[in-house]
Each structure stands twice: as C-alpha cells, then as structure tokens.
Design a protein around this motif. Structure first.
Motif, mmCIF file in Angstrom:
data_model
loop_
_atom_site.group_PDB
_atom_site.id
_atom_site.type_symbol
_atom_site.label_atom_id
_atom_site.label_comp_id
_atom_site.label_asym_id
_atom_site.label_seq_id
_atom_site.Cartn_x
_atom_site.Cartn_y
_atom_site.Cartn_z
ATOM 1 N N ALA A 136 -2.706 -54.149 -37.688
ATOM 2 C CA ALA A 136 -1.560 -52.825 -37.071
ATOM 3 C C ALA A 136 -1.945 -51.739 -38.069
ATOM 4 O O ALA A 136 -1.702 -51.690 -39.203
ATOM 5 N N VAL A 137 -2.393 -50.804 -37.412
ATOM 6 C CA VAL A 137 -2.738 -49.434 -37.852
ATOM 7 C C VAL A 137 -1.722 -48.209 -37.519
ATOM 8 O O VAL A 137 -1.306 -48.176 -36.330
ATOM 9 N N MET A 138 -1.116 -47.674 -38.585
ATOM 10 C CA MET A 138 -0.268 -46.665 -38.176
ATOM 11 C C MET A 138 -1.243 -45.138 -38.378
ATOM 12 O O MET A 138 -2.208 -45.005 -39.216
ATOM 13 N N ILE A 139 -0.839 -44.524 -37.386
ATOM 14 C CA ILE A 139 -1.686 -42.872 -37.335
ATOM 15 C C ILE A 139 -0.653 -41.757 -37.703
ATOM 16 O O ILE A 139 0.426 -41.878 -36.970
ATOM 17 N N ILE A 140 -1.068 -41.055 -38.692
ATOM 18 C CA ILE A 140 -0.295 -39.676 -38.894
ATOM 19 C C ILE A 140 -1.349 -38.733 -38.828
ATOM 20 O O ILE A 140 -2.041 -38.340 -39.489
ATOM 21 N N GLU A 141 -0.919 -38.025 -37.522
ATOM 22 C CA GLU A 141 -1.812 -36.885 -37.109
ATOM 23 C C GLU A 141 -0.995 -35.987 -36.201
ATOM 24 O O GLU A 141 -0.507 -36.433 -35.482
ATOM 25 N N GLY A 163 2.176 -47.422 -34.777
ATOM 26 C CA GLY A 163 2.984 -46.124 -34.586
ATOM 27 C C GLY A 163 2.195 -45.015 -34.928
ATOM 28 O O GLY A 163 1.208 -45.021 -35.394
ATOM 29 N N VAL A 164 2.807 -43.827 -34.227
ATOM 30 C CA VAL A 164 2.078 -42.568 -34.336
ATOM 31 C C VAL A 164 3.286 -41.512 -34.758
ATOM 32 O O VAL A 164 4.255 -41.586 -34.332
ATOM 33 N N LEU A 184 -3.671 -44.612 -41.352
ATOM 34 C CA LEU A 184 -4.938 -43.546 -40.991
ATOM 35 C C LEU A 184 -4.079 -41.908 -41.233
ATOM 36 O O LEU A 184 -3.192 -41.814 -40.174
ATOM 37 N N ALA A 185 -4.317 -41.445 -41.881
ATOM 38 C CA ALA A 185 -3.463 -39.981 -42.260
ATOM 39 C C ALA A 185 -4.329 -38.828 -42.202
ATOM 40 O O ALA A 185 -5.235 -38.863 -42.972
#
Length: 259
Positions: A136-141, A163-164, A184-185
């Motif tokens: 599970a990959v969290m994206i901060i963008e 989540g994003v 991933l930020a």
C-alpha cells in the motif's frame, strides 16, 4: 575535478538506491573519489565523464559489495541474501536505465556487457523487482494532475493506493488511519508546508516506513552533509523512475517476501 563534481550527487542517489541505505551508498561513492585521488590517472576526461564515473563505481561495487557475513541479521541481511538469488547485474541495469536515465548502450559500458545483454538485463530486472514486493503506497503531492499520474503508476504496477494528501496536516490525518507500506512524497506542498515534515510526523507515528521523495532540486538533498533519503526521484519524472524506486524501496523493506 569540477566536471566530476557535478555528477557526484547523482552517483550518491544511484548508490543509495542500489544499497537501500544512505550511509552504505555514500561509502561506496566516497570509495570512487578516494580511488581517483589515490590514482589521478583514473580521473576521466570531461567527455564521457559520467559514464566513466559510474563504471568506476560499478567496478568497486562488484569487487566488494556482494557477500553477506554470518553476523548480519534482520531485514537487511535477508534482503542481501535474496539479492544473491536475483539475476546478476539486473538490478543495477534497471536503476541505471530508469533512475539515472542511461540508455542501454551506456548501461552496457558501465556494467561491462554488450548492449543486447544490457537490454535483456533491464527487462529481467524490471520483472524480478516487480515480483519481489507489493503493498500500500501513500502519495503526498499537492499537484492534482501529478497525484493522479502517480496513482495510475502505482495501481498499474499492482500496488494499492493507501491514500492521497496535499498538505502536511492532511498527510498526518490520512497516514495515521492505518499504516502504509511506503510513502511517496513531494517536498513542497500546497499550503507551503513541508513534505519532509509530513514524512517525519508519519515516521514518528509508525516507525520505519520506506520513503521516496520527489523534488525538482535533488542536489539540495544529496550533499552528504546530513541525514538524507535513500530514494529520491527528480521532477519531471518518468513512470519507469517511479516504478524502479518503489520496487527498490519495498524490496529492502519487505519482511514477508524476504525469506
């Protein structure tokens, strides 16, 4: 040496991604510089300096980076043992091509194979790493279009989007509702908050979680002067860069598949 200095931050990036560690990667990069200082005749000319620098790194890596001692323990040791079962030079070929943007012909020169073999190693490495670990990959963008692009890249590779988030506060809210397997930020977020601060908040809550930072100015995070990310992607990025970084980060972090 000025023509060499411009390439050193990116050699550090490659070394860190290859080893999964800032300290270990920087030690290998430093070994290249020490070799050139000890033997100035090995300093490459300006033309072709980047390929020559990475080739020197690869020579040192091949000669000293493979074995795992009996004293090694934990996930890092398991990762190293699994590395020994992967196709030789395949991970290196993928990172050189996807993360460092070398064409197959230069990958061949760096690792010492012919171009056809380099192309085959890139394909093999992509497949082997994709199978090594998923999660599970969290994206901060903060840019919606880029966030959607990252979601597509993550999902198409078989990972789940955890989540994003667009701001530090939103990242903490989303990221503490469960535990992502990878973050991933971006570094600069929508409300001028810091992606680095957001990640530090999440790491304080969850402990060790692999992190990949995305930035338009990677050299600012590759100085070697302070704790820095092992995995770093430069904007604008290609899908292959994101996928190779995710695969590497999850490969070193996975405890379920490293047996």
């Amino acid at each position: 040496m000025d023509h060499i200095a411009t390439h050193i931050p990116y050699l550090r990036r490659y070394a860190r991604a290859l080893t999964g560690s800032q300290s270990t990667g920087d030690a290998y990069a430093a070994a290249v510089l020490e070799a050139m200082i000890d033997n100035p005749d090995t300093i490459p000319d300006q033309v072709g300096a980047r390929v020559a620098l990475y080739r020197m790194f690869h020579t040192i890596w091949q000669s000293s980076g493979a074995p795992v001692s009996d004293a090694d323990r934990g996930v890092a040791a398991k990762a190293q043992k699994l590395l020994q079962r992967l196709t030789e030079n395949a991970r290196e070929a993928v990172l050189l091509n996807a993360l460092e943007d070398f064409p197959a012909v230069d990958v061949a020169r760096i690792i010492g194979v012919d171009p056809d073999e380099a192309e085959a190693l890139i394909r093999i490495g992509q497949a082997e790493l994709a199978e090594a670990a998923r999660g599970a990959v969290m994206i901060i963008e903060d840019e919606p279009i880029i966030a959607m692009d990252l979601e597509g890249i993550v999902s198409d590779a078989g990972h789940r989007v955890f989540g994003v988030a667009q701001t530090r506060d939103e990242a903490v809210s989303v990221g503490t509702d469960g535990r992502p397997d990878l973050i991933l930020a971006d570094i600069q977020l929508a409300d001028d908050s810091s992606g680095i601060d957001a990640v530090n908040d999440l790491l304080a809550a969850h402990g060790d979680v692999p992190v990949i930072f995305i930035t338009a100015f990677p050299e600012r995070l590759l100085t070697g002067e302070r704790p820095e990310p092992a995995f770093l992607i430069t904007k604008p990025f290609r899908p292959e860069q994101v996928l190779s970084a995710i695969s590497q980060a999850m490969f070193f972090a996975s405890t379920e598949t490293l047996v």
